[in-house]
Write an enzyme that holds these catalytic residues in place. Sequence first.
Site, PDB file in Angstrom:
ATOM      1  N   CYS A  75      14.005  -5.631 -39.857  1.00 26.23           N
ATOM      2  CA  CYS A  75      13.591  -5.289 -41.287  1.00 26.23           C
ATOM      3  C   CYS A  75      12.595  -4.248 -41.052  1.00 26.23           C
ATOM      4  CB  CYS A  75      12.858  -6.490 -42.057  1.00 26.23           C
ATOM      5  SG  CYS A  75      12.136  -5.827 -43.597  1.00 26.23           S
ATOM      6  N   HIS A 165      24.803  -2.396 -43.603  1.00 23.78           N
ATOM      7  CA  HIS A 165      24.657  -1.687 -44.715  1.00 23.78           C
ATOM      8  C   HIS A 165      25.832  -1.074 -45.534  1.00 23.78           C
ATOM      9  CE1 HIS A 165      20.415  -1.921 -44.680  1.00 23.78           C
ATOM     10  NE2 HIS A 165      20.293  -2.112 -43.202  1.00 23.78           N
ATOM     11  N   GLU A 214      19.386  -6.566 -51.000  1.00 26.69           N
ATOM     12  CA  GLU A 214      19.253  -7.113 -49.916  1.00 26.69           C
ATOM     13  C   GLU A 214      20.176  -8.213 -49.656  1.00 26.69           C
ATOM     14  OE1 GLU A 214      15.983  -6.340 -47.015  1.00 26.69           O
ATOM     15  OE2 GLU A 214      14.746  -5.370 -48.994  1.00 26.69           O
ATOM     16  N   CYS A 223      13.583  -1.000 -48.717  1.00 27.45           N
ATOM     17  CA  CYS A 223      14.256  -1.513 -47.669  1.00 27.45           C
ATOM     18  C   CYS A 223      14.191  -0.436 -46.445  1.00 27.45           C
ATOM     19  CB  CYS A 223      15.732  -1.980 -47.944  1.00 27.45           C
ATOM     20  SG  CYS A 223      16.748  -2.609 -46.549  1.00 27.45           S
ATOM     21  N   GLY A 226      17.614   0.175 -44.921  1.00 27.57           N
ATOM     22  CA  GLY A 226      18.463   0.468 -45.809  1.00 27.57           C
ATOM     23  C   GLY A 226      18.328   2.218 -46.135  1.00 27.57           C
TER      24      GLY A 226
END
Length: 278
Positions: A75, A165, A214, A223, A226
């Site tokens: 993350c 993603h 997410e 994110c 992301g």
Amino acid sequence: MSLPFAKYQGLGNDFILIDNRHQSELALSPEQAVHWCDRHRGIGADGVIFLLPGTSDTDYQMRMYNGDGSVAEMCGNGIRCLAKFILDLERKDGQTQYRIDTLAGLMIPELQGDGQVKVNMGPPQLLAAEIPTTLAAPDQKVICQSLEVAGQVWPVTCVGMGNPHCVTFVEDGVAIPLHDLGPQFEHHPAFPQRTNTEFVEVVRPDYLKMWVWERGAGATLACGTGACATLVAAVLEGRGATQATVELPGGCLDIAWDQQANTLWMTGPATFVFRGEI
């Protein structure tokens, strides 16, 4: 027995941080993590992050549960928060960089003098088998591939950042029904490990606006992985530059892709919120 914790947030993406260095097993079960993340019955967070002792060649290990109790490999906002957590725990003068083992590999966050945290996020995974997705042959990239969701065909580019993603560029991100579409993308059969989904407007090649659903957490304010995937997708589609500001609902991240070294760099804030015991 009570368990101490700290709450941190990065651009509104918030996490419960637990010092887990005293034991190899995680201090919480997935079910307990779900309860702690509940914003009405628990502490409230997008996920729980555990700080564990390092391996032979790393300073620490990072392990994480999403808000739904599933395991998160990595993350981006979370690792910036973890770096601040380590600094607050150890108070070691002069050390500004940490080598952290994650399920997505080695990550190296560095605390900046202005309070920002810069992270070497490593290389993006671009082959379908690496992401993973079935939208292309295993050894092929997924760029502008058609994906049908909710009766509409979406052109998507897929990128792995240690987690999957799916990026799609749109004219009006505000108009996207995120809570309706997000789960349908996340659980689409084309993504065997589910996926994070980014809906992106290109304001300029060096300025992108992103809305994210997410995997395991739902709609969040930011994110980090992301944002990295979004910049890579913009470059692959010829829409963006290799260095850009990515604006998320919670604020902005600076993302750069050093294509020669094939390394992504993410820079953004991480803020302490409060400490407690539960």
